[in-house]
Write an enzyme that holds these catalytic residues in place. Structure first.
Site, PDB file in Angstrom:
ATOM      1  N   GLU A 116      11.355  -3.433  12.925  1.00 55.92           N
ATOM      2  CA  GLU A 116      12.486  -2.792  12.253  1.00 55.92           C
ATOM      3  C   GLU A 116      13.693  -2.699  13.181  1.00 55.92           C
ATOM      4  OE1 GLU A 116       8.652  -0.645  10.876  1.00 55.92           O
ATOM      5  OE2 GLU A 116       9.512  -1.399  12.751  1.00 55.92           O
ATOM      6  N   ASP A 135       0.814  -1.220   0.000  1.00 52.95           N
ATOM      7  CA  ASP A 135       0.000   0.000   0.000  1.00 52.95           C
ATOM      8  C   ASP A 135       0.848   1.271   0.000  1.00 52.95           C
ATOM      9  OD1 ASP A 135       0.985  -0.342   2.531  1.00 52.95           O
ATOM     10  OD2 ASP A 135      -0.895   0.029   3.575  1.00 52.95           O
TER      11      ASP A 135
END
Length: 462
Positions: free
Chosen positions: A371, A288
């Site tokens: 992350e 997206d």
């Protein structure tokens, strides 16, 4: 990060050994040279010392044979020191083996001075089932982690639905793909999951990737089985691709927030490991997001880890490195939460040769910290970060999100969905994509109009 030092255990004489020496000194010197008294010394039990010293002379003077300790007692004297020494050995082994297997230690978030792993003497050690904190040291030390509730072993099995390594695109950016043969490959990892917007977003992303030479698209779907429609879609574009089925483990589906996309990215990391890929660049690209084509030219030059700003992130509408004199010195992000690397998943790229130096690369099931902990697992130091996008002054990737809605049900009599019109084939395709479905009894009644006037669908189709 400071080194972990280990000191060998020193072996000391046990109390039992000292007792044995004292008891041996209690033996009558008159009988020390005889074989019988020597045998007596060997089997002399410490617990009988007082009794034997008081009565031994009397017994010998009366012509009685000296009393020998019972065989069970001698065995106890022999095995007790051995058990103590064995206990020390077991403790010594567990201390060192637990460090080697990554079962101990903790991570100091404030320590920024640890050195990267050189890759020498590396070996693949699967992570334990629960991992949240890591310590990554040089090859002189051992990799450690601390257990929590965040990760499975990375070497889980893979389910490859379909795969193509052939680039069937004739031209990219007005050049034949043969003109780009010397460029390193970008391994573009896209986690995805079934929803109404899935196919449209993958289609939009594919038409960006169609312009990118030397790319391999890893599409990992959070689905229990292979999606045949997605196989057909990915194959149609002509981009080299791998379609993976990588469902989230069931135990994480009920957690709030759920670690969405982690199983997908872990599957892609495992695919890279199994193919022993050490040439190219890894990038995590959500379906997206919106990508500037210049991003791909930038990340292809990554030597270790490159970083760049991502637009439309949280409260600041941007997340990325702070750069001074061409060096990354800090980070701008509205949610720090103790993260050493507060960056978005789309805000960095990793060189596979550099990543291959770290056999324990991992992305744990810890929402919000994927992350950070991934970058820790590859021993990243702030001095190694390469700022891209004109020293992080340009936004080349945007975190554009499509608002997800439930796929609607349209009330349309199925008897009209035959070959008399296009609607039958159209709604069958929409159902395959998960966009919409039809029912005879549920949902709003389908209305068809002509000349501005709506009519029941039966008016035109009967």
């Amino acid at each position: 990060m400071p080194s972990a030092h280990y000191f060998p255990l020193e072996l000391h004489a046990s109390d039992d050994d000292q007792d044995c020496e004292e008891q041996e000194q209690l033996v009558d010197t008159d009988h020390r040279s005889s074989m019988l008294s020597n045998q007596y010394n060997l089997h002399y039990h410490p617990q009988l010392a007082d009794y034997d010293n008081d009565n031994r002379t009397t017994e010998l003077g009366m012509g009685m044979a000296p009393r020998l300790s019972r065989p069970g007692s001698s065995r106890r004297r022999y095995w007790l020191p051995m058990l103590i020494i064995a206990s020390f050995c077991v403790i010594f082994y567990l201390m060192f083996s637990s460090q080697a297997l990554g079962l101990g230690g903790s991570f100091n978030d404030g320590d920024d001075d640890f050195e990267p792993h050189s890759g020498q003497g590396k070996r693949w050690v699967p992570f334990p089932y629960q991992v949240s904190e890591f310590k990554f040291l040089t090859n002189e030390h051992k990799i450690e982690n601390q257990n929590s509730s965040s990760s499975h072993a990375l070497n889980e099995s893979l389910h490859i639905c379909s795969e193509s390594h052939e680039d069937r695109r004739l031209y990219m950016q007005d050049k034949p793909h043969s003109a780009y043969a010397q460029l390193p490959v970008i391994y573009f990892v896209t986690p995805t999951y079934p929803r109404r917007e899935q196919i449209p977003e993958l289609t939009r992303l594919a038409h960006t990737l169609l312009h990118v030479p030397r790319i391999h698209w890893l599409v990992a779907n959070d689905y229990e089985r292979c999606d045949t429609y997605m196989d057909m879609l990915l194959n149609r574009f002509g981009i080299p691709f791998t379609h993976l089925s990588s469902p989230m483990p069931h135990k994480f589906r009920s957690t709030k927030p759920a670690p969405r996309g982690v199983a997908n990215r872990r599957a892609a990391l495992q695919w890279i490991r199994q193919h022993n890929l050490t040439n190219g660049v890894l990038y995590f690209g959500d379906d997206d997001n919106t990508y500037d084509l210049r991003l791909f030219s930038e990340i292809r030059q990554t030597q270790r880890v490159s970083m760049f700003p991502v637009g439309l992130i949280a409260d600041y509408a941007v997340s990325g490195p702070v750069v001074r004199d061409g060096k990354v010195v800090a980070f701008l992000d509205s949610w720090v939460a103790g993260r050493r690397w507060p960056v978005d998943m789309a805000g960095f790229a990793v060189n596979l040769a550099y990543m291959s130096l770290y056999p324990n690369v991992n992305m744990p099931y810890k929402p919000g910290y994927e992350e950070d902990l991934f970058l820790r697992s590859i021993g990243l130091h702030i001095d190694q970060i390469e700022p891209r996008g004109m020293n992080c002054t340009e936004v080349l990737v945007w975190h554009t999100q499509t608002k997800s809605k439930k796929a609607p049900i349209v009330r349309l009599e199925k008897k009209f969905l035959d070959g008399r019109s296009n609607l039958g084939a159209l709604f069958r395709s929409l159902k395959e994509m998960g966009v919409a479905s039809v029912s005879d009894t549920e949902g709003p009644l389908a209305t068809i109009s002509k000349n501005g006037k709506g009519k029941a669908h039966s008016y035109f189709l009967s």
